[in-house]
Design an enzyme around this catalytic site. Structure first.
Site, PDB file in Angstrom:
ATOM      1  N   SER A 262       4.539 -24.910  -1.344  1.00  0.00           N
ATOM      2  CA  SER A 262       4.217 -26.180  -1.994  1.00  0.00           C
ATOM      3  C   SER A 262       5.140 -26.409  -3.182  1.00  0.00           C
ATOM      4  O   SER A 262       5.841 -25.509  -3.627  1.00  0.00           O
ATOM      5  CB  SER A 262       2.767 -26.161  -2.476  1.00  0.00           C
ATOM      6  N   LYS A 263       5.083 -27.636  -3.684  1.00  0.00           N
ATOM      7  CA  LYS A 263       5.890 -27.990  -4.849  1.00  0.00           C
ATOM      8  C   LYS A 263       5.509 -27.076  -6.022  1.00  0.00           C
ATOM      9  O   LYS A 263       6.353 -26.690  -6.820  1.00  0.00           O
ATOM     10  CB  LYS A 263       5.621 -29.456  -5.193  1.00  0.00           C
ATOM     11  N   ARG A 264       4.219 -26.730  -6.086  1.00  0.00           N
ATOM     12  CA  ARG A 264       3.763 -25.880  -7.197  1.00  0.00           C
ATOM     13  C   ARG A 264       4.443 -24.504  -7.181  1.00  0.00           C
ATOM     14  O   ARG A 264       4.750 -23.950  -8.225  1.00  0.00           O
ATOM     15  CB  ARG A 264       2.242 -25.725  -7.158  1.00  0.00           C
ATOM     16  N   ASP A 267       7.728 -25.001  -8.777  1.00  0.00           N
ATOM     17  CA  ASP A 267       7.595 -25.172 -10.235  1.00  0.00           C
ATOM     18  C   ASP A 267       7.347 -23.833 -10.911  1.00  0.00           C
ATOM     19  O   ASP A 267       7.933 -23.523 -11.945  1.00  0.00           O
ATOM     20  CB  ASP A 267       6.428 -26.125 -10.560  1.00  0.00           C
TER      21      ASP A 267
END
Ligand code: GLU
Length: 524
Positions: A262-264, A267
């Protein structure tokens, strides 16, 4: 393959293209090119509530930047357009009605509230609610009502949806190129809505109708669509159309732990999950892309190709033509592929090494230009001689610097740290290096070294090396006792490529001037 291969990448424009979506596009592209077929981009934007402005343009830009442009789609109509489902709205209703007519679908008038009440009742009794064969006759639809009641409701403008009438208790055989044969009992399926009360088709109907009308031969898409495959096969059968061949690609998994990347994760661990920068139009939040993080498009593509596919050999580096040549859906794995940000950097490093010094110089020159400006800004030009400053924009000098340092670089932005001393003479010297390598005898030795250098006419790296070695041998000096202070004087620290290469490149005058500066300024 008898029919001309036509595949499509069919994203919904609900945000930027995640690298999982990009890999789906890539596998479609590779498959199309391998079979001399057509790669189509279709925008599935029937769900207006999830539409995100800018997402479609982003998807197109991303495919172009990656070097995998579509052959057919928006702006490239080859007779199957339009390629945005929102512009095909009128097409779908007739197909939904056709299924009602031949008994494969039905009108359902149930309101959201009445379904909620029904669902709550079922759940209170410990049952899960699925709208299908076991209760459809108890609900408000054209199967439970008589023909008059149905036409009255429609005439009165009572909102309705059209649902697919899933066959009861049929063992349905499915074939997926990657997963092989599967059997599913149709009783576990629900009667999916095909056409909504707002006059729009659902994904399922629009997707099947468009794949048929666009003569798609192979559907290659993410594993998250595997649960929809049974319905899609049933829809093809209900329309009496030939179904395309299906291949569901494995998920891309988190680098650590379980689940989908995921994008998380990006990040948290500091890597991009999007090909290009994306600014969320709702929050203005910027997500960095691979391009802007300094990755080369072919490094990203090579890395993605190997997420869930391999050529069956040890080979890891593939150009795009080599990928096309080697790609085979039967070598796509069933199990998820763990994403590895370090491996991505490894690919980038490899592609960096493959670029010519001249190509890299073109990429580095704008960065040097900025450095140059900021140096002038900070210090004024006084501390720097004009010849040295000229090097910042001298492509041939920059190419030579790159040749000496690129094996240590992964990104173009790494070069300044690796090469600043080629452009700017050090005025500070590494303290630790001084205490270890700048001996009491060093200043005198460096003066002798300057004399020796002064006598060298051919200032090629090889010749400097030969001459200095001769001098060191004659004087019976320790090699290190000369070379370490020499390096400190030229670089300011004990790092950098072969010292004679550095001296040769910056030239005799600059080499000597740096040594003089070091003798005057290094204090123990
Ligand atoms: N619109 C779907 C998506 O967003 C397409 C799925 C398919 O390829 O059938 O992924």
């Amino acid at each position: 393959m008898d029919k001309k291969v036509r595949v499509r990448f069919a994203p919904s424009p609900t945000g930027p293209l995640h690298i999982g979506g990009l890999r789906t596009a890539l596998f479609n592209y590779l498959f199309a090119k391998k079979h001399h077929g057509t790669f189509i981009l279709r925008i599935e934007d029937t769900d207006q509530t999830r539409y995100v402005p800018g997402a479609e343009a982003y998807i197109i830009n991303a495919l172009n930047w990656c070097g995998i442009p579509f052959d057919e789609g928006i702006g490239k109509d080859k007779g199957y357009g339009p390629y945005r489902q929102s512009e095909r709205k009128e097409i779908y209703k007739d197909y939904a009605l056709q299924l009602v007519k031949n008994g494969h679908a039905y009108y359902a008038f149930d309101s959201a509230e009445s379904l909620d009440i029904y669902r709550a009742k079922e759940e209170a009794n410990g049952n899960t609610f699925i709208y299908n064969h076991h209760n459809r006759l108890k609900l408000d639809n054209s199967l439970s009502l008589n023909a008059d009641e149905v036409s009255t409701k429609i005439k009165e403008g009572i909102p309705y949806v059209i649902r697919f009438k899933t066959p009861t208790a049929e063992p349905l055989e499915l074939f997926d190129t990657i997963r092989g044969n599967m059997t599913i009992n149709t009783n576990v399926l629900d009667d999916k809505v095909l056409f909504k009360s707002d006059g729009m088709p659902t994904y399922h109907l629009a997707n099947i109708v468009d794949d048929h009308l666009m003569q798609i031969t192979h559907v290659i898409r993410g594993e998250e669509w595997l649960p929809s495959m049974a319905l899609h096969i049933l829809l093809y059968r209900a329309f009496n159309w030939q179904a395309p061949e299906f291949s569901h690609l494995p998920l891309i998994l988190k680098p650590v732990g379980k689940g989908k990347l995921s994008k998380r994760d990006g990040d948290k661990m500091g890597f991009p999950v999007f090909p290009l920068n994306w600014i969320d139009p709702a929050t203005n939040e910027l997500s960095q892309g691979y391009k802007e993080a300094g990755y080369f498009n072919n490094a990203l593509i090579n890395m993605l190709a190997l997420l869930g596919w391999n050529a069956g050999t040890e080979q890891e580096l593939f150009s795009l033509p080599q990928l096309i040549e080697a790609f085979d859906l039967s070598r796509v794995s069933k199990s998820g592929a763990k994403f590895d940000p370090e491996k991505t950097k490894w690919f980038q490093h490899q592609y960096m090494q493959q670029k010519s010094d001249n190509e890299l110089a073109d990429l580095l020159l704008p960065i040097l230009n900025e450095k140059h400006a900021s140096i002038l800004n900070d210090n004024g030009a006084n501390n720097y001689n004009a010849k040295q400053l000229k090097n910042f924009s001298d492509k041939s000098f920059v190419s030579k610097v790159i040749a000496l340092t690129k094996e240590r670089a992964t990104f173009v932005t790494d070069f300044w740290d690796l090469t600043a001393f080629f452009f700017v003479a050090p005025n500070l010297f590494d303290e630790k290096a001084i205490s270890k390598q700048w001996k009491e005898s060093s200043p005198a030795l460096m003066i002798e070294l300057i004399n020796c250098l002064n006598n060298i006419a051919d200032f090629s790296s090889e010749n400097i090396e030969n001459q200095i070695k001769i001098w060191i041998n004659e004087k019976e000096l320790g090699f290190g006792s000369v070379m370490q202070p020499f390096r400190l004087g030229l670089v300011g620290a004990l790092k950098g490529p072969h010292l004679f290469d550095i001296a040769s490149l910056i030239g005799k005058e600059e080499t000597i001037s740096r040594l003089k500066f070091a003798i005057e300024n290094i204090q123990k």
